[in-house]
Design an enzyme around this catalytic site. Structure first.
Site, PDB file in Angstrom:
ATOM      1  N   ASP A   7     -29.314  40.752 -56.680  1.00 24.77           N
ATOM      2  CA  ASP A   7     -30.370  41.046 -55.722  1.00 24.77           C
ATOM      3  C   ASP A   7     -30.667  42.554 -55.796  1.00 24.77           C
ATOM      4  OD1 ASP A   7     -32.022  40.773 -53.345  1.00 24.77           O
ATOM      5  OD2 ASP A   7     -30.357  41.670 -52.238  1.00 24.77           O
ATOM      6  N   ASP A   9     -32.799  44.793 -52.862  1.00 23.03           N
ATOM      7  CA  ASP A   9     -32.734  45.484 -51.570  1.00 23.03           C
ATOM      8  C   ASP A   9     -31.437  45.194 -50.826  1.00 23.03           C
ATOM      9  OD1 ASP A   9     -35.236  46.372 -52.177  1.00 23.03           O
ATOM     10  OD2 ASP A   9     -36.293  45.082 -50.756  1.00 23.03           O
ATOM     11  N   ASP A 213     -26.542  40.354 -50.712  1.00 24.40           N
ATOM     12  CA  ASP A 213     -26.103  40.823 -49.388  1.00 24.40           C
ATOM     13  C   ASP A 213     -26.636  39.983 -48.237  1.00 24.40           C
ATOM     14  OD1 ASP A 213     -28.827  41.812 -49.710  1.00 24.40           O
ATOM     15  OD2 ASP A 213     -28.435  42.990 -47.913  1.00 24.40           O
TER      16      ASP A 213
END
Length: 271
Positions: A7, A9, A213
Site C-alpha cells: 500500500d 498512504d 495499514d
C-alpha cells in the site's frame, strides 16, 4: 525470490506528508536485489505512475482499490490476459466505469436527500485543500477510472440508507479517512490474487510479502505469504486484521515499512 506488494498512504508514504524518505534505505536494498515492488493503492493510475517514476520502480501496479491492474510490457515471459493496451501497459479493467459511479452517486444523493458530495464535483483546488496535496498532485488524483471518493456529512441512519441503496445497485462502499469510496464489487485482493498467480507461475518458489495499514488492505494481506501491518502515526494499529502469521511494525508509516522490509530480507537470506 521475494516479491513485495505494498500500500502507499500510511504505509510506504507518510499519511500526512506523503514522503517515503524514512524508507529510503530499505528501498535501496529492494532495488539492489531486484525485488519486484508492486504498489496496490486507492490512488489513480496517474498518481501511481508519477510516484513510481520518482521511485524508479517499473513493476506492475494496482490502482483505485483493485479497479485496474497495470502490467508493463515484457513483465512476464508468457502471455497474460488484458482488457486494453496503451503505449506502456497491458491493463486489466476490473472495476466498473467511473462515469457509472459518479452518475449513480449524484442520483442517490438527489433522490434520497443524502449529504453526499462526489470527487467529480470538486474542483482541483478543493481536492488539493481537502487532501493536503499540491494542485498538480490533485489534478492527477482526479484522473479517476474505477473509484469515486466522496464526502459524507450525515448521521448513522443516512449512512445505513446509503449502504442499502448502494448494495442494491451491486456496488461497494468503503469507509475512509479524508474520503469514503464508491466502487464496483471488487477490492484490493481481487486484482492482487490475479497478479500473485502470474508471479507464482513465473517464480514458483517466490515468497510474496504484503504491507498495509488499513482495513482496505486486508483483502490483499490475506493472500500473501508474509503479511505485515504497519503502525499508524498515533501508535495504534487497524483493528479486525485477523490474518494468520500477521507481523506488526514497531514504527509508523515509511519508517515501519523500512523496518519490516529489511527484516524480511534478513530472514530470507538466513533461510
Amino acid at each position: 525470490m521475494i516479491i513485495i506488494f505494498t500500500d502507499l498512504d500510511g504505509t510506504l508514504l507518510d499519511a500526512e506528508t506523503y514522503s517515503y524518505h524514512p524508507a529510503v534505505g530499505a528501498l535501496r536494498e529492494v532495488a539492489a536485489l531486484r525485488i519486484p515492488l508492486v504498489v496496490i493503492s486507492s490512488k489513480t493510475g496517474s498518481e501511481i505512475e508519477f510516484i513510481s517514476r520518482d521511485l524508479r520502480n517499473d513493476h506492475p501496479f494496482i490502482s483505485e482499490n483493485g479497479g485496474g491492474l497495470f502490467v508493463p510490457e515484457g513483465s512476464f515471459s508468457f502471455p497474460i490476459p488484458y482488457t486494453r493496451r496503451t503505449e506502456r501497459f497491458l491493463i486489466t479493467d476490473i472495476g466498473v466505469s467511473y462515469a457509472r459511479l459518479s452518475v449513480f452517486l449524484d442520483r442517490i444523493a438527489r433522490e434520497h436527500s443524502l449529504p453526499v458530495r462526489g470527487f467529480h464535483s470538486l474542483s482541483v483546488e478543493e481536492v488539493a485543500r481537502l487532501a493536503g496535496l499540491s494542485v498538480e498532485a490533485a489534478a492527477r488524483a482526479k484522473e479517476r477510472e474505477y473509484d469515486e471518493p466522496f464526502l459524507f456529512d450525515g448521521d448513522r441512519e443516512q449512512w445505513a440508507r446509503l449502504e442499502e441503496v448502494t448494495a442494491g445497485e451491486g456496488l461497494t462502499l468503503t469507509r475512509g479517512g479524508r474520503f469514503h469510496h464508491l466502487s464496483g464489487p471488487h477490492d484490493k485482493g481481487t486484482a492482487a490474487r490475479i497478479l500473485a498467480g502470474w508471479y507464482r507461475q513465473r517464480y514458483p518458489d517466490a515468497l510474496i510479502a504484503g504491507l498495509g495499514d488499513a482495513a482496505n488492505d486486508l483483502p490483499f494481506l490475506r493472500i500473501v505469504d508474509y503479511p505485515v501491518l504497519v503502525q499508524r502515526s498515533d501508535g495504534t494499529y487497524e483493528t479486525g486484521m485477523d490474518i494468520p502469521g500477521l507481523r506488526r511494525t514497531t514504527r509508523p508509516g515509511p519508517a515501519g515499512w523500512g523496518e519490516a522490509v529489511l527484516e524480511l530480507i534478513r530472514t530470507d537470506r538466513s533461510s
